[in-house]
Design a protein around this motif. Structure first.
Motif, PDB file in Angstrom:
ATOM      1  N   ILE A  70       0.838  -1.204   0.000  1.00 53.93           N
ATOM      2  CA  ILE A  70       0.000   0.000   0.000  1.00 53.93           C
ATOM      3  C   ILE A  70       0.871   1.250   0.000  1.00 53.93           C
ATOM      4  CG2 ILE A  70      -1.572   1.345   1.448  1.00 53.93           C
ATOM      5  CD1 ILE A  70      -2.925  -1.270   2.245  1.00 53.93           C
ATOM      6  N   LEU A  71       1.913   1.287   0.813  1.00 58.45           N
ATOM      7  CA  LEU A  71       2.818   2.440   0.852  1.00 58.45           C
ATOM      8  C   LEU A  71       3.506   2.643  -0.493  1.00 58.45           C
ATOM      9  CD1 LEU A  71       4.475   1.911   4.358  1.00 58.45           C
ATOM     10  CD2 LEU A  71       2.821   3.658   3.732  1.00 58.45           C
ATOM     11  N   HIS A  72       3.874   1.535  -1.129  1.00 59.29           N
ATOM     12  CA  HIS A  72       4.573   1.640  -2.420  1.00 59.29           C
ATOM     13  C   HIS A  72       3.655   2.209  -3.499  1.00 59.29           C
ATOM     14  CE1 HIS A  72       7.062   0.574  -5.871  1.00 59.29           C
ATOM     15  NE2 HIS A  72       6.006  -0.057  -6.390  1.00 59.29           N
ATOM     16  N   HIS A  73       2.396   1.736  -3.556  1.00 62.61           N
ATOM     17  CA  HIS A  73       1.499   2.162  -4.632  1.00 62.61           C
ATOM     18  C   HIS A  73       0.934   3.563  -4.404  1.00 62.61           C
ATOM     19  CE1 HIS A  73       1.569  -1.472  -6.990  1.00 62.61           C
ATOM     20  NE2 HIS A  73       1.286  -2.233  -5.942  1.00 62.61           N
ATOM     21  N   LEU A  74       0.704   3.951  -3.152  1.00 68.99           N
ATOM     22  CA  LEU A  74       0.178   5.298  -2.903  1.00 68.99           C
ATOM     23  C   LEU A  74       1.228   6.381  -3.120  1.00 68.99           C
ATOM     24  CD1 LEU A  74      -2.081   4.753   0.252  1.00 68.99           C
ATOM     25  CD2 LEU A  74      -2.698   4.652  -2.156  1.00 68.99           C
ATOM     26  N   ARG A  75       2.515   6.014  -2.960  1.00 69.81           N
ATOM     27  CA  ARG A  75       3.663   6.888  -3.276  1.00 69.81           C
ATOM     28  C   ARG A  75       3.769   8.094  -2.354  1.00 69.81           C
ATOM     29  NH1 ARG A  75       7.525   4.505  -6.483  1.00 69.81           N
ATOM     30  NH2 ARG A  75       6.456   3.103  -7.949  1.00 69.81           N
ATOM     31  N   GLU A  76       2.852   9.083  -2.519  1.00 74.89           N
ATOM     32  CA  GLU A  76       2.961  10.338  -1.770  1.00 74.89           C
ATOM     33  C   GLU A  76       1.576  10.848  -1.410  1.00 74.89           C
ATOM     34  OE1 GLU A  76       3.323  13.155  -5.762  1.00 74.89           O
ATOM     35  OE2 GLU A  76       5.070  12.888  -4.442  1.00 74.89           O
ATOM     36  N   HIS A  77       1.555  11.825  -0.510  1.00 79.81           N
ATOM     37  CA  HIS A  77       0.290  12.354  -0.009  1.00 79.81           C
ATOM     38  C   HIS A  77      -0.460  13.109  -1.099  1.00 79.81           C
ATOM     39  CE1 HIS A  77      -2.662  14.132   2.606  1.00 79.81           C
ATOM     40  NE2 HIS A  77      -2.262  15.350   2.283  1.00 79.81           N
ATOM     41  N   TYR A 159      -7.618   0.181  -1.881  1.00 82.41           N
ATOM     42  CA  TYR A 159      -7.157  -0.992  -1.132  1.00 82.41           C
ATOM     43  C   TYR A 159      -8.053  -1.172   0.090  1.00 82.41           C
ATOM     44  CZ  TYR A 159      -3.061  -0.295  -4.036  1.00 82.41           C
ATOM     45  OH  TYR A 159      -2.231  -0.122  -5.108  1.00 82.41           O
ATOM     46  N   PHE A 160      -8.694  -2.318   0.168  1.00 84.33           N
ATOM     47  CA  PHE A 160      -9.604  -2.646   1.267  1.00 84.33           C
ATOM     48  C   PHE A 160      -9.036  -3.872   1.986  1.00 84.33           C
ATOM     49  CE2 PHE A 160     -13.983  -4.432   2.517  1.00 84.33           C
ATOM     50  CZ  PHE A 160     -13.954  -3.746   3.717  1.00 84.33           C
ATOM     51  N   VAL A 161      -8.625  -3.694   3.256  1.00 82.43           N
ATOM     52  CA  VAL A 161      -7.932  -4.743   4.003  1.00 82.43           C
ATOM     53  C   VAL A 161      -8.775  -5.150   5.207  1.00 82.43           C
ATOM     54  CG1 VAL A 161      -5.818  -5.386   5.226  1.00 82.43           C
ATOM     55  CG2 VAL A 161      -5.706  -3.783   3.311  1.00 82.43           C
ATOM     56  N   LEU A 162      -8.966  -6.447   5.382  1.00 81.52           N
ATOM     57  CA  LEU A 162      -9.597  -7.011   6.578  1.00 81.52           C
ATOM     58  C   LEU A 162      -8.514  -7.743   7.357  1.00 81.52           C
ATOM     59  CD1 LEU A 162     -12.904  -8.467   5.073  1.00 81.52           C
ATOM     60  CD2 LEU A 162     -12.559  -6.275   6.174  1.00 81.52           C
ATOM     61  N   ASP A 163      -8.052  -7.129   8.428  1.00 81.21           N
ATOM     62  CA  ASP A 163      -7.004  -7.723   9.261  1.00 81.21           C
ATOM     63  C   ASP A 163      -7.648  -8.562  10.362  1.00 81.21           C
ATOM     64  OD1 ASP A 163      -4.536  -8.324  10.256  1.00 81.21           O
ATOM     65  OD2 ASP A 163      -4.201  -6.395  11.226  1.00 81.21           O
ATOM     66  N   GLU A 164      -7.100  -9.761  10.619  1.00 88.25           N
ATOM     67  CA  GLU A 164      -7.696 -10.719  11.561  1.00 88.25           C
ATOM     68  C   GLU A 164      -9.178 -10.904  11.209  1.00 88.25           C
ATOM     69  OE1 GLU A 164      -6.153 -12.500  13.671  1.00 88.25           O
ATOM     70  OE2 GLU A 164      -4.246 -11.499  14.002  1.00 88.25           O
ATOM     71  N   ALA A 165      -9.416 -11.307   9.962  1.00 89.74           N
ATOM     72  CA  ALA A 165     -10.789 -11.354   9.449  1.00 89.74           C
ATOM     73  C   ALA A 165     -11.656 -12.352  10.200  1.00 89.74           C
ATOM     74  CB  ALA A 165     -10.761 -11.709   7.959  1.00 89.74           C
ATOM     75  N   ASP A 166     -11.093 -13.474  10.629  1.00 87.18           N
ATOM     76  CA  ASP A 166     -11.902 -14.446  11.360  1.00 87.18           C
ATOM     77  C   ASP A 166     -12.419 -13.863  12.665  1.00 87.18           C
ATOM     78  OD1 ASP A 166      -9.325 -14.288  12.262  1.00 87.18           O
ATOM     79  OD2 ASP A 166      -9.076 -16.427  12.640  1.00 87.18           O
ATOM     80  N   ARG A 167     -11.578 -13.048  13.307  1.00 88.55           N
ATOM     81  CA  ARG A 167     -12.007 -12.397  14.556  1.00 88.55           C
ATOM     82  C   ARG A 167     -13.090 -11.350  14.279  1.00 88.55           C
ATOM     83  NH1 ARG A 167     -12.826 -13.560  19.614  1.00 88.55           N
ATOM     84  NH2 ARG A 167     -12.239 -11.966  21.119  1.00 88.55           N
ATOM     85  N   LEU A 168     -13.000 -10.644  13.149  1.00 87.94           N
ATOM     86  CA  LEU A 168     -14.014  -9.662  12.776  1.00 87.94           C
ATOM     87  C   LEU A 168     -15.385 -10.313  12.669  1.00 87.94           C
ATOM     88  CD1 LEU A 168     -12.135  -7.563  10.060  1.00 87.94           C
ATOM     89  CD2 LEU A 168     -13.114  -6.650  12.160  1.00 87.94           C
ATOM     90  N   PHE A 169     -15.441 -11.482  12.042  1.00 91.95           N
ATOM     91  CA  PHE A 169     -16.725 -12.147  11.843  1.00 91.95           C
ATOM     92  C   PHE A 169     -17.199 -12.830  13.119  1.00 91.95           C
ATOM     93  CE2 PHE A 169     -15.599 -11.277   7.566  1.00 91.95           C
ATOM     94  CZ  PHE A 169     -16.780 -11.262   6.852  1.00 91.95           C
ATOM     95  N   GLU A 170     -16.279 -13.323  13.935  1.00 88.22           N
ATOM     96  CA  GLU A 170     -16.671 -13.942  15.209  1.00 88.22           C
ATOM     97  C   GLU A 170     -17.266 -12.912  16.166  1.00 88.22           C
ATOM     98  OE1 GLU A 170     -13.364 -16.011  16.824  1.00 88.22           O
ATOM     99  OE2 GLU A 170     -13.294 -17.479  15.213  1.00 88.22           O
TER     100      GLU A 170
END
Length: 708
Positions: A70-77, A159-170
């Motif tokens: 994500i940092l690489h593709h967004l490049r700059e502000h 970019y849409f990221v679900l981190d610890e997705a199993d915990r999100l649904f639980e």
């Protein structure tokens, strides 16, 4: 100077991914040299723009897998396009941890991130979004509320990221995630990271992802090879004294230890006991204020502090990275193998060694068997020859060490008086309520647990006394394992003792039943053995196709095939849970009737657990804008962005959208039901008219005008 700088960046193992110089500087500054296995597999695929479902155990470096691309593709502000990446986390602590990690990696890129989490005023969330972030890191409950208040669509999210997705649904955030995904543009890359893949998450991956790639690193091992597991068989009343003994004496004073307790009341109770023993500890649980949570975690994580004990509930079972953690103690045995893996996964990370100590009562033996089956490890009981180096042994407790702390607890109780008794009673009541929420272990594990013979169980090697006098230990073991062959009614019997005769007749009757049961069991085993031998003799080869759908030509993609084999639910199947939830009824005060939980489709659950309307809006955002004062240029750009999305929402409200197949079918069913109702009503009205008028009556004309 420039050449030295280039060689310094090239020395990192991450340079082969093609990251920009700013990203590589952040990686080197962080101190990372070589990517982990999950990073080597995931990063090239994410860099190619493909959707990814990644499964790896906790502590394997999943966070860097999505942050670096994500940092690489967004490049700059970019000050005009609005947020371009969204990361959803199940807990506030994990969101703050990801934000801190982002700041360290993005130090040389100029990219901005904002955190949108509960536990604080919603005005701070408005202010965070007005700071023109490139990346939003949020919890689903609060983000849903903020998007409703602002009437905001995140159409520029790439970019849409679900981190610890199993915990999100639980945790029940499925509805919120679906609402948020509708506010995001279709041209997005979805990244889903998880340690396990329950059935509900499998269904979401089929709907919400476009031709994803499944990456699994959890097949060979679910726990770190540097983690040592100790299981201690105790009675319920021995848990508190044994815990105090471990924390005060057995574990090294400099070791960082996390203790998982069932409820927040138990956390407060144990914290009070440790304070009475002059042992410093800190704690976190769900209802704790956000500032207090952050302060307590930093107090424990900081190496310079004296506090080495952290008391937690399951809120910290996943996603909280404490790199200096040495030990984990499971006060209550986890009712799910997945939860066990994530609890003990807090230790033995990044090449460090660690120890996990789990208390197992007789009621929790089935959960212990579940875990061993899940991990693919044998059930081994402690004996005289067991050594402390052996891993995964179930052993007993040393009663001498526990007895001392019984006395110390009584001393604390006498000093505290009524306050201590009230705290203890509240903790015990909460434990009863907690036990009701735990699902039962699977039938096979319960059956195996009953067959375990713990009569000759020896003291766990981890708890054995460091003494050369083994005779005392052997004598204590013999007393512990002693079992009398007679009852008190059979000692020194006389002719006039009726109790002795009753016991003799009872023994005779029970003996016959035991003999019959043993004989039936032996016959059944013999028949099964004979049947198996007959199959082999007849050349019987059992065969079940592992890929029936592919043979029938119904297989859609390779991902579908892989995800079916990856999904698992160890204790209770998710479909069964959903069916039970659908069958539950709650009383509706307004309609004066019982309603199914599934009927409440227009409600969503906030981060605090309260149910609100899906279109809930209080006007807090407009009030905040009026009281904000002079806006900066970035704020004005974001206000224009918000106004444009709000105008688009109003424009789309009146537009007739194309209906899908389900909506068309629903409309047709409603029309058919209405026609049938009108026809039945017409027939009833006609029959009533004919009965009233008789045979010579006037002919019925339906809806025509009445004749004057």
């Amino acid at each position: 100077m420039g050449k030295k700088k280039q060689s310094y960046l090239a020395s990192s193992g991450f340079s082969g991914f093609g990251f920009s110089d700013g990203v590589l500087k952040g990686v080197v500054k962080k101190g990372y040299n070589n990517p982990t296995p999950i990073q080597r597999k995931c990063i090239p695929i994410i860099m190619d723009g493909k959707d990814v479902v990644a499964m790896a155990r906790t502590g394997s470096g999943k966070t860097a897998c999505f942050l670096l691309p994500i940092l690489h593709h967004l490049r700059e502000h970019d000050n005009c396009s609005g947020p371009r990446a969204l990361i959803l986390s199940p807990t506030r602590e994990l969101a703050l941890q990801t934000y801190q990690f982002f700041k360290e990696l993005a130090k040389y890129t100029g990219l901005r991130a904002s955190v949108v989490i509960g536990g604080s005023s919603i005005d701070k969330n408005f202010e965070a979004l007005h700071s023109q972030p490139d990346v939003i890191i949020a919890t689903p409950g609060r983000l849903t509320h903020v998007l409703m208040e602002m009437e905001l669509k995140l159409a520029n999210i790439k970019y849409f990221v679900l981190d610890e997705a199993d915990r999100l649904f639980e945790l029940g955030f499925c509805d919120q995630i679906k609402l948020i995904s509708k506010q995001i543009g279709v041209e997005r890359q979805t990244l889903l990271f998880s340690a396990t893949l329950p059935q509900t998450l499998t269904e979401f991956t089929r709907i919400g992802l476009h031709d994803p790639v499944l990456i699994r690193l959890d097949k060979d091992e679910k726990l770190s090879e540097f983690l040592k597991l100790n299981y201690i068989n105790v009675r319920s009343v021995q848990k508190i004294p044994l815990l105090l003994y471990l924390l005060c004496e057995k574990l090294h004073n400099k070791d960082k230890t996390a203790v998982f307790l069932p409820t927040r009341h138990y956390v407060e109770y144990v914290h009070e006991l440790l304070t009475g023993l002059n042992v410093e500890s800190t704690f976190i649980y769900s209802s704790l204020d956000q500032e207090a949570r952050s302060e307590n975690i930093s107090k424990f994580s900081n190496r310079a502090r004296v506090c080495n004990i952290l008391l937690v509930t399951d809120i910290a079972a996943r996603g909280i990275d404490i790199p200096v953690l040495d030990n984990v103690i499971n006060f209550n045995f986890p009712c799910s193998p997945k939860l066990f893996v994530h609890r003990v996964g807090r230790v033995a990370r990044s090449g460090r060694s660690g120890t996990a100590i789990s208390f197992v009562t007789s009621e929790e033996l089935a959960y212990y068997v579940d875990v061993q089956l899940f991990l693919g490890r044998p059930i081994s009981l402690a004996d005289k020859d067991s050594s402390e180096d052996e891993d995964g042994i179930l052993g007993g407790v040393n009663k001498e060490t526990v007895a001392d702390y019984f006395d110390k607890i009584n001393t604390i109780a006498s000093l505290e008086g009524a306050d201590y008794e009230s705290l203890r009673e509240t903790a015990d009541r909460s434990l009863i309520q907690y036990a009701k929420t735990c699902p039962a272990a699977c039938h096979e594990s319960s059956k195996r647990a009953k067959d375990l013979n713990l009569e000759n169980l020896q003291i766990h090697p981890f708890l054995r006394l460091k003494s050369t006098d083994t005779n005392v230990q052997d004598f204590l073991n013999s007393i512990k394992n002693y079992k009398s062959s007679k009852t008190i009614f059979e000692v020194n019997p006389t002719k006039n003792m009726n109790a002795f005769q009753v016991m003799q007749e009872t023994r005779k009757r029970h003996g016959e039943s035991i003999e019959d049961f043993s004989a039936k069991k032996a016959r059944k085993e013999a028949e099964n053995s004979k049947h198996a031998q007959q199959k082999v003799a007849d050349g019987f080869i059992p065969y079940n196709s592992t890929n029936q759908h592919f043979e029938k030509g119904l297989e859609i993609s390779q991902f579908e095939k892989e995800i079916r084999s990856s999904a698992f639910d160890v204790i209770v199947d998710d479909e069964k849970k959903l069916a039970e939830k659908r069958s539950q009824k709650v009383w509706d005060r307004k309609q004066k009737r019982y309603k199914g939980i599934s009927e409440n489709n227009k409600k969503i659950t906030t981060e605090s657990g309260a149910k609100i309307s899906a279109s809930f809006k209080t006007g807090r955002y407009e009030h905040w804008l009026k009281n904000k004062g002079n806006a900066k240029s970035g704020d004005r750009n974001f206000e224009d962005f918000v106004k444009s999305t709000q105008a688009e929402n109003k424009h789309n409200k009146g537009r007739n959208e194309l209906k899908n197949a389900d909506q068309v079918a629903k409309v047709r069913r409603q029309k058919a039901r209405k026609m049938e109702f009108d026809k039945r009503r017409y027939q009833e009205k006609k029959s009533r008219h004919e009965n009233k008028s008789g045979k010579g009556g006037q002919k019925f004309k339906g809806k025509g005008k009445k004749k004057k």
